[in-house]
Design an enzyme around this catalytic site. Structure first.
Site, PDB file in Angstrom:
ATOM      1  N   THR A 196       3.056   9.333  -1.940  1.00 16.53           N
ATOM      2  CA  THR A 196       2.589   8.620  -1.612  1.00 16.53           C
ATOM      3  C   THR A 196       3.093   8.443  -0.210  1.00 16.53           C
ATOM      4  O   THR A 196       3.147   8.141   1.086  1.00 16.53           O
ATOM      5  CB  THR A 196       3.424   7.259  -2.131  1.00 16.53           C
ATOM      6  N   GLY A 209       8.029   3.889   6.555  1.00 19.67           N
ATOM      7  CA  GLY A 209       6.573   4.150   7.144  1.00 19.67           C
ATOM      8  C   GLY A 209       6.545   3.640   8.968  1.00 19.67           C
ATOM      9  O   GLY A 209       5.435   3.837   9.056  1.00 19.67           O
ATOM     10  N   GLU A 210       7.354   3.599   8.969  1.00 15.93           N
ATOM     11  CA  GLU A 210       6.966   2.928  10.798  1.00 15.93           C
ATOM     12  C   GLU A 210       6.956   4.478  11.685  1.00 15.93           C
ATOM     13  O   GLU A 210       6.312   4.732  12.212  1.00 15.93           O
ATOM     14  CB  GLU A 210       8.356   2.670  11.546  1.00 15.93           C
ATOM     15  N   GLY A 247      13.973   5.667   5.154  1.00 16.63           N
ATOM     16  CA  GLY A 247      12.477   4.785   5.429  1.00 16.63           C
ATOM     17  C   GLY A 247      11.391   6.178   6.181  1.00 16.63           C
ATOM     18  O   GLY A 247      11.887   6.709   6.582  1.00 16.63           O
ATOM     19  N   GLY A 305       0.986  -1.321   0.424  1.00 13.19           N
ATOM     20  CA  GLY A 305      -0.133  -0.269   0.249  1.00 13.19           C
ATOM     21  C   GLY A 305       0.636   1.550  -0.001  1.00 13.19           C
ATOM     22  O   GLY A 305       0.243   2.509  -0.639  1.00 13.19           O
TER      23      GLY A 305
END
Lengths: 707, 327
Positions: A602, A672-673, A670, A459
């Site tokens: 995104t 996401g976290e 990164g 996603g």
């Protein structure tokens, strides 16, 4: 429909497919002769199956087979001693309530569902305990070390500090609950050839696990998982239910599809484990931290150990010479947990970032000033410089955007009618990872570029990010670039987890593009063309329909020389209703410090999703077990509360967007976290600022405010 | 598969005729609760009589009463001009319930007939006297955060989950029921039951009856009203506590008042003592607080829901405050 109609270059490459229903998820594949499997689950919490009556189910209309420990097909690894304890259908032991004990296969889903209700198990029950707190208090209950103890300077230095605090924080079980239900289609064909359509965060990992269980060659197994309807970590492993489906297909020689129920999502595919944490903080009166102690206990299962990075952040986030941590796991009779977004770091950050706020209050300091005052220049744990870190700038941007100057340091100062307003801040931090991945690039004379890698997109927009990396390097329009993923036959890449995909796979895309460019330049030179000649002309001149390059890419020495982390700052404003205890998050400001933003749209969506997940963690989400029965009580979407639109306010997402000079060719870290890590503490801190009430047990529901 | 017969009918008369023919038949309206119950194995009707085509969707004023057909959808009622103008409390309560999608298919009659959302009731592996009399109450001594504090029995501490029914109880609604022989009227507040020794019975509808319509007297309560629902998230969550409050104010003196609570009992809970106390008194915070305390007489917590002993009076006070300040 044309796949790549994009309004602008930053649009999701698969956005139209997703919103028009053309994106095909695992459960939507129709194979010839497809059958339907439904899992029968244990209704006791611990013990042994003494008898399994499958006769009625076998006789029910449309039923093809009932597979269980009584008649399972061979799975070579499970026939050996050792290995995992939860060898599905190779054990009669019950480790938790809701454990799959049989699979009923029929020619329709409805018939399989009904027949599954006819399977009757008889058990010998044993005493059990699903209560993590009870296990923690029980001196006889097992406690296992989850991570090596860490000590820098004096142990428990906080105890002798000028200003000190020691507080305990509780986090309940949370369940990932992606919209898409879990499951798999397995098609076992003669000669041990297997095709699966999976919901997985790693097609190579699924391929490897199945190969290992059945001891068949990797290349016999084709794993497809082009679209995944959310994972949040729960699809990072191949679960027993998936092995059961493969067994069923092997047993009947037909493709079998299993889609589990929402209730089974609570028991078959992991959860964020409950945690109890104690933080000790010491500071001098000037507001310098002199001691940090973080001790955590996490829940695990009795049949498998699960550990995560709960106490990592305390070791490096703040300047402090005396730090010690300890982390243990405590087995209970529930299904094994798995990483859930932010994973252990989000659990740990709730405690640490709440405690930091508590210390600021004890010192009568603005919590933002306190954080800035204790912000380290270098990583004291690794004794290395940070590869990049701009969090002071991030603090400044966020403070301005949320209107931090409106905040009063004295809690309960801002009151309007029945509503109290508060502001909170917290930090999220996560390893800026880079793994090893391969990408194949095929540059074609029709002007297009095809990129391929066996990575996944659960996603975050992997295909979009990769396309934009190639677009920037190759100057090829995004609608001429295709990135293929979710197919185990493509060049290998790691699973999508730990916020590493863009860094890892993106680097390989970078290397492929660089190689393709130099190949074109070489061809151009050899054919007496200008070095700046268009690749289409170069290929045509050389009568080449395409050229192809495969590159494997991974980090190098820079990873030894620098400490690499991604950061995010969360600012929230909350409104708390004094009489009813209702908490509303009324404004959110994010500032991400995660290097270059490769894909702005995104990337922003990652933060939006993190905020929604964060509101859930802070205010609503909790998986409740009745410990008398070992069964979940609220295992559905009506009673397990994920935030709805009305819970989500305006979210202002900002990025520092400065490249990290070392991590990878894009300079991107990164995301996401970090979107989730620490968010719940910002809410708890804002609630304290609004009311003077410090809630140390999540979620912060009205009853806790009123208590 | 557990097979069932599906029948469709277009008149109330034939619906009732079909119902009485079969002991194990059920009406199917919106199905938003019944289908869940069937999927979970809580109920297994052999016959489903689809009554969606029975013409009972009227919303109209007849004399000094507003009639609402049993098959009017929750959305249709909530958004109807007549309801918004004359019974805004009902409109608000309906809007506080479920989600837009559910409200679009859920009917008035179905809303009345919906069963408790107690987790033990839905899990057939757990004890529940409501689902299976004699098996015990799972919630007692278990997870009872959502459960009742008023009118509980040793057999059951479940709550009725409806918002709409709380407003209807407050509004002195009547419900018209029919059997093959004719119609009867019942006060809405008497429709639902306390659990007592028969927790399996939610209401006083007889096995051969059908809900036909509601009749709600027109009142002077359309100015100062509020439906306050306290819940764990802002939408699509059942009430921890909800309060329907409406009063008529003359020179800050309360001349008529209605108060009812949801999320606290096996049926919508009318606060008669509080109403009697406030009638004729000034609309002041101090009076609201006293009325709220009166409402709490005989309230009893079961551990997980002890917070309701504090939340309920607070919610009453706040609902009255908001009703008073409505302009």
């Amino acid at each position: 429909m044309e796949k790549r109609i994009l309004k602008d270059d930053n649009d999701r490459v698969d956005g139209i497919l997703k919103v028009t229903g053309q994106a095909k998820y695992f459960a939507e594949y129709e194979l010839p002769g497809l059958t339907y499997g439904v899992l029968v689950t244990s209704t006791i919490t611990k013990g042994k199956i003494t008898a399994l009556d499958t006769k009625a189910a076998e006789k029910a209309p449309g039923v093809i087979a009932v597979v269980s420990h009584l008649n399972k097909p061979s799975a070579a690894a499970y026939e050996q001693e050792g290995g995992p304890q939860m060898k599905i259908f190779y054990t009669d032991k019950i480790f938790y309530n809701g454990q799959p004990i049989a699979i009923v296969v029929a020619n329709t889903f409805e018939r399989a569902t009904y027949a599954a209700s006819l399977v009757k198990a008889t058990y010998v029950k044993e005493d059990f305990n699903t209560d993590f707190e009870k296990a923690l208090k029980d001196p006889k209950a097992k406690k296992l070390q989850g991570q090596a103890d860490y000590k820098r300077g004096i142990e428990n230095a906080y105890k002798t500090a000028e200003v000190k605090l020691e507080e305990r924080y509780f986090l309940p079980i949370e369940t990932h609950n992606p919209m898409e239900l879990h499951g798999i289609i397995a098609d076992w064909r003669p000669n041990n050839q297997l095709t699966v359509y999976a919901k997985t965060q790693g097609v190579k990992a699924t391929q490897g696990t199945i190969a290992n269980v059945f001891k068949i060659p990797m290349e016999n197994i084709q794993v497809n998982s082009e679209f995944v309807g959310g994972g949040f970590g729960m699809a990072l492993r191949t679960w027993p239910l998936e092995i059961a489906t493969v067994m069923a297909s092997k047993h009947i020689g037909k493709p079998v599809k299993v889609v589990i129920t929402r209730m089974q999502m609570f028991t078959m595919v992991g959860n964020r484990p409950a945690a109890i944490q104690t933080i000790g903080l010491g500071a001098n009166k000037d507001g310098k931290l002199t001691g940090i102690t973080h001790r955590a206990y996490g829940e695990t299962s009795t049949y498998e150990n699960f550990t995560e990075g709960v106490v990592n952040m305390a070791k490096f986030m703040y300047q402090c010479d005396n730090v010690n941590t300890a982390y243990a796991i405590v087995p209970v009779d529930l299904g094994v947990p798995i990483w859930m977004r932010g994973p252990g770091e989000a659990t740990g950050a709730f405690a640490l970032e709440s405690a930091i706020d508590e210390m600021a209050h004890a010192l009568d300091m603005d919590p933002l000033d306190f954080r800035i005052k204790n912000d380290p220049e270098t990583d004291q744990q690794k004794n290395k410089p940070f590869s990049s870190k701009n969090i002071k700038e991030a603090y400044k941007i966020g403070a301005e955007k949320i209107g931090w100057s409106n905040r009063k340091n004295k809690p309960g100062s801002l009151i309007e009618g029945s509503w109290q307003t508060g502001y909170g801040v917290s930090v999220g931090v996560f390893n800026a990872n880079r793994g090893k991945a391969s990408v194949k690039g095929i540059l074609k004379a029709d002007g297009s570029l095809l990129l391929q890698s066996a990575t996944s997109d659960i996603g975050p927009g992997t295909g979009t990010g990769m396309t934009l990396i190639a677009n920037k390097l190759m100057k090829i329009p995004v609608n001429k670039i295709t990135f293929e993923l979710g197919d185990s036959s493509l060049p290998p890449a790691p699973s999508q987890g730990g916020s590493a995909t863009l860094s890892t796979v993106g680097s390989a895309v970078n290397d492929v593009c660089v190689a393709l460019k130099s190949a074109i330049a070489e061809l151009a030179a050899n054919s007496n063309m200008d070095a700046t000649a268009n690749f289409v002309d170069v290929l045509k001149k050389n009568n080449l329909p395409s050229i192809e390059v495969t590159k494997e890419s991974q980090g190098g020495k820079e990873r030894d020389n620098y400490s690499m982390y991604s950061f995010s700052i969360h600012f929230v404003q909350v409104k708390v209703h004094a009489l009813t205890g209702v908490v509303k998050v009324s404004k959110i400001v994010y500032v991400g410090d995660s290097g270059t933003i490769v894909s702005p749209k995104t990337a922003r969506s990652q933060m939006l999703g993190g905020a929604v997940g964060g509101i859930g963690m802070a205010l609503t989400e909790e998986s409740i077990v009745d410990h008398r029965y070992g069964r979940y009580i609220n295992n559905n979407f009506a009673d397990y509360h994920v935030p709805v639109n009305a819970d989500v306010p305006e979210i202002d997402v900002n990025f520092i967007n400065k490249p990290d000079p070392y991590i990878n060719p894009m300079g991107a870290k990164g995301m996401g976290e970090i979107a989730l890590i620490g968010f719940s503490a910002a809410v708890a801190n804002a609630v304290f600022n609004a009311t003077g009430k410090r809630i140390r047990t999540l979620p912060i529901t009205p009853d806790k405010i009123l208590a | 598969m557990i097979n069932f017969q599906y029948l469709r009918t277009t008149t109330a008369k034939s619906a009732i005729a079909l119902l009485v023919k079969d002991k194990n038949a059920k009406f199917l309206a919106g199905g938003t609760n019944l289908i869940d119950l069937m999927k979970r194995g809580v109920t297994a009707p052999e016959k489903l009589i689809d009554i969606n085509h029975v013409p009972l969707k009227q919303i109209e004023q007849i004399g000094n009463k507003i009639h609402i057909g049993a098959l009017a959808s929750n959305s249709a009622v909530a958004e109807h001009a007549l309801i918004k103008e004359k019974l805004p409390l009902l409109s608000w309560a309906l809007q506080a319930g479920a989600s837009a999608q559910l409200r679009n298919v859920a009917t008035v009659g179905g809303n009345m007939m919906q069963r408790t959302r107690c987790g033990y009731f839905y899990d057939t592996e757990m004890p529940c006297n409501k689902r299976q009399p004699g098996t015990g109450c799972g919630a007692m001594g278990g997870f009872n955060r959502m459960h009742a504090i008023f009118g509980t029995s040793e057999k059951c501490i479940a709550v009725h989950p409806s918002d709409m029914c709380v407003a209807l109880t407050a509004l002195d609604a009547e419900v018209v029921l029919a059997n093959a022989k004719g119609e009867r009227k019942m006060l809405f507040k008497d429709f639902h039951r306390l659990a007592g020794d028969t927790p399996q019975l939610d209401n006083n509808l007889k096995a051969n009856e059908m809900i036909i319509r509601l009749e709600i007297p027109v009142n002077n309560l359309a100015k100062n009203y509020h439906y306050l629902k306290v819940r764990d998230r802002a939408s699509y969550a059942f009430a921890l506590v909800s309060v329907a409050a409406a009063f008529e104010l003359n020179n800050n003196k309360i001349t008529d008042i209605r108060l009812a609570m949801g999320g606290v009992a096996h049926k919508p809970w009318r606060l008669t003592a509080s109403e009697n106390f406030l009638k004729g008194k000034e609309a002041t915070l101090s009076n609201f607080e006293q009325a709220a305390q009166l409402a709490m007489k005989d309230a009893k917590g079961f551990g997980g829901n002890d917070f309701k002993l504090k939340l309920a009076p607070n919610t009453i006070i706040e609902a009255l405050n908001l009703a008073k300040s409505k302009v």
